[in-house]
Scaffold this active site. Structure first.
Site, PDB file in Angstrom:
ATOM      1  N   HIS A  89       0.848  -1.185   0.000  1.00 34.89           N
ATOM      2  CA  HIS A  89       0.000   0.000   0.000  1.00 34.89           C
ATOM      3  C   HIS A  89       0.886   1.237   0.000  1.00 34.89           C
ATOM      4  O   HIS A  89       2.044   1.205   0.430  1.00 34.89           O
ATOM      5  CB  HIS A  89      -0.896   0.021   1.238  1.00 34.89           C
ATOM      6  CG  HIS A  89      -1.883  -1.093   1.276  1.00 34.89           C
ATOM      7  ND1 HIS A  89      -3.092  -1.034   0.619  1.00 34.89           N
ATOM      8  CD2 HIS A  89      -1.833  -2.310   1.872  1.00 34.89           C
ATOM      9  CE1 HIS A  89      -3.755  -2.161   0.825  1.00 34.89           C
ATOM     10  NE2 HIS A  89      -3.013  -2.951   1.576  1.00 34.89           N
ATOM     11  N   CYS A 147      -0.381   2.426  -4.366  1.00 40.17           N
ATOM     12  CA  CYS A 147      -1.244   3.561  -4.703  1.00 40.17           C
ATOM     13  C   CYS A 147      -0.436   4.854  -4.685  1.00 40.17           C
ATOM     14  O   CYS A 147       0.453   5.029  -3.856  1.00 40.17           O
ATOM     15  CB  CYS A 147      -2.389   3.666  -3.699  1.00 40.17           C
ATOM     16  SG  CYS A 147      -3.538   2.285  -3.728  1.00 40.17           S
TER      17      CYS A 147
END
Length: 486
Positions: free
Chosen positions: A169, A211
């Site tokens: 992430h 991301c």
């Protein structure tokens, strides 16, 4: 007739050699097949130096299965390519393969029909030793600075090539790690500058799956470090998990979590099916870009970006990923058949996992009740984070301003003062709780607080006003307390 008899023993010898080679499962590198060009430049690797690699899975928890599966898969590709175990450093929490929820204990798969990719992967840095500080020390070759783990580092020399792959992430300006603090863009770039200044590598290629991963390099990645970077997404969008339950293609029915990430499986499945002595980095970039965009639809897809020294992408991939002799006669890179596959936003993959765990649990069981509680707390904590950031923005800038969501012009860094960003994140977490992997999406808001000249004292006041009633005790299952992100 005499001429025909003269050549027959030579043909027989060639057939014997080919049968012998095939019986060993592959052709010997020294034996050229008719479709392979005898290119001396491809055969001579004396000038390549040593190939090194750093592989990082920055998450933990079974809902993040895919990140460790990605990294283990990458390790297998590099080993088949001839990289030695001593030259590959792996950082992963290592809590997935033997997790109670893993339907195939002791294994990891990265594709619905894939083989185990966990076997043989070295446990260089696991558990509490998977830290940003250790990652920097490993990359710099600073064995004295690493804490815990095997002590293995990138002890590269001036003529060596380095491949870095990260999967997890992220958020604007940050890459997650299972142990906080996280990797901040400025610290990562500073590490790369130090590595370059040490003169201990020739060239480096970095692949980043996260991301907003473009924000790690946007506006701050120099072009003169002999480093080429590609990222799964630009500076303001999510990347995507894939091979998820209920999607097409779906993992085997016993799996309740995603097996891979879209950008990651795109580059790895490309590397496995092409001769990397012939395929260039540029060719792989375009193939991965096409697949990760879901074939230019961006419907469940992201923009693969590139940074740094673009001249490096004209080189062959084998300089970094090695060469698997089994691929010697595979065709040159061609764009794959346009076949869209199911994906999920990285930040929603944990909700998908919890939903499938709840759905498959026995009615009335303790497991079903606990899963529902965790799912409820997870969504409640998300709403708390979103509402808190929005209220802080209102307190600082008024109800009509949209300052915290502003995106800077392309080519500009996320923030001018990275230490200010860390400070604002710390203030928020002290008053409002851990950002968690979901809350990293709000990093741009904290960057804009800094870019607008807000003092730490004002941020303290706003955070106190917004989160004065916050209590960690409300979250007994959801892991909202993970230490400070900065």
């Amino acid at each position: 007739m005499a001429k025909s008899c003269y050549f027959r023993p030579a043909l027989l010898l060639l057939l014997v050699l080919l049968v012998h080679a095939e019986s060993r499962g592959r052709f010997e590198p020294k034996i050229l097949m008719p479709t392979e060009e005898a290119n001396p430049a491809d055969q001579d690797e004396d000038g390549v130096g040593t190939r090194w690699a750093v592989l990082v899975a920055g998450s933990s928890g079974y809902g993040n299965y895919r990140h460790q599966a990605d990294v283990c898969h990458a390790y297998q590709i590099l080993r088949k390519g001839g990289l030695k175990e001593e030259n590959i450093v792996v950082l992963m929490y290592d809590d997935i393969a033997n997790h109670p929820l893993n339907p195939r204990p002791g294994t990891l798969i990265n594709h619905p029909d894939g083989d185990d990719v966990y076997a043989g992967v070295p446990k260089d840095y696991t558990g509490s030793s998977v830290t940003a500080a250790n990652f920097y020390a490993v990359l710099l070759g600073d064995q004295k600075a690493v804490k815990g783990g095997s002590g293995k580092v990138i002890a590269s020399k001036p003529n060596d090539h380095i491949f870095v792959y990260y999967a997890d992430h992220g958020g604007p300006g940050v890459l997650g790690m299972p142990n906080t603090p996280h990797i901040y863009a400025a610290d990562f770039i500073e590490t790369l500058k130090k590595k370059h200044a040490s003169g201990t590598y020739k060239e480096m290629v970095i692949y980043v799956e996260a991301c907003e991963s473009g924000s790690i390099f946007e506006g701050i990645m120099p072009k003169d470090l002999n480093i080429y970077v590609t990222t799964a997404s630009n500076a303001q969008e999510s990347s995507y998990g894939t091979y998820c339950p209920g999607m097409n293609p779906s993992p085997p029915s016993e799996y309740i979590t995603c097996l891979g990430d879209l950008y990651s499986v795109a580059w790895m499945e490309d590397s496995e099916t092409h001769n990397l002595k012939k395929e260039t980095i540029k060719q792989q970039y375009h193939t991965v870009k096409m697949r990760t965009s879901n074939y230019n639809t961006y419907s469940g897809g992201s923009h693969v970006m590139e940074y740094g020294n673009n001249s490096i992408k004209s080189e062959k991939l084998y300089l970094y990923q090695g060469f698997d002799p089994a691929t010697v006669n595979l065709p040159l890179n061609e764009l794959p058949v346009k076949s869209k596959i199911g994906v999920v936003n990285q930040r929603d993959a944990d909700l998908l996992f919890l939903w499938h765990m709840y759905r498959t649990s026995e009615d009335g069981s303790r497991k079903k009740d606990d899963t529902l509680k965790e799912l409820t707390e997870t969504t409640r904590h998300r709403k708390h984070l979103d509402a808190s950031v929005e209220l802080i923005a209102t307190i600082l800038f008024g109800p009509t301003m949209n300052v915290l969501n502003l995106v800077r012009e392309p080519g500009l860094p996320l923030v001018d003062d990275w230490e200010c960003l860390k400070s604002m994140v710390r203030v928020f977490e002290e008053h409002c709780g851990s950002l968690t992997q979901y809350g990293m999406k709000h990093m741009r808001a904290f960057a804009n607080v800094c870019n607008n000249g807000v003092s730490k004292e004002l941020m303290e006041e706003a955070s106190t006003a917004a989160c004065g009633g916050y209590s960690e005790a409300r979250y007994t299952v959801h892991p909202s307390i993970l230490g400070y992100s900065a």
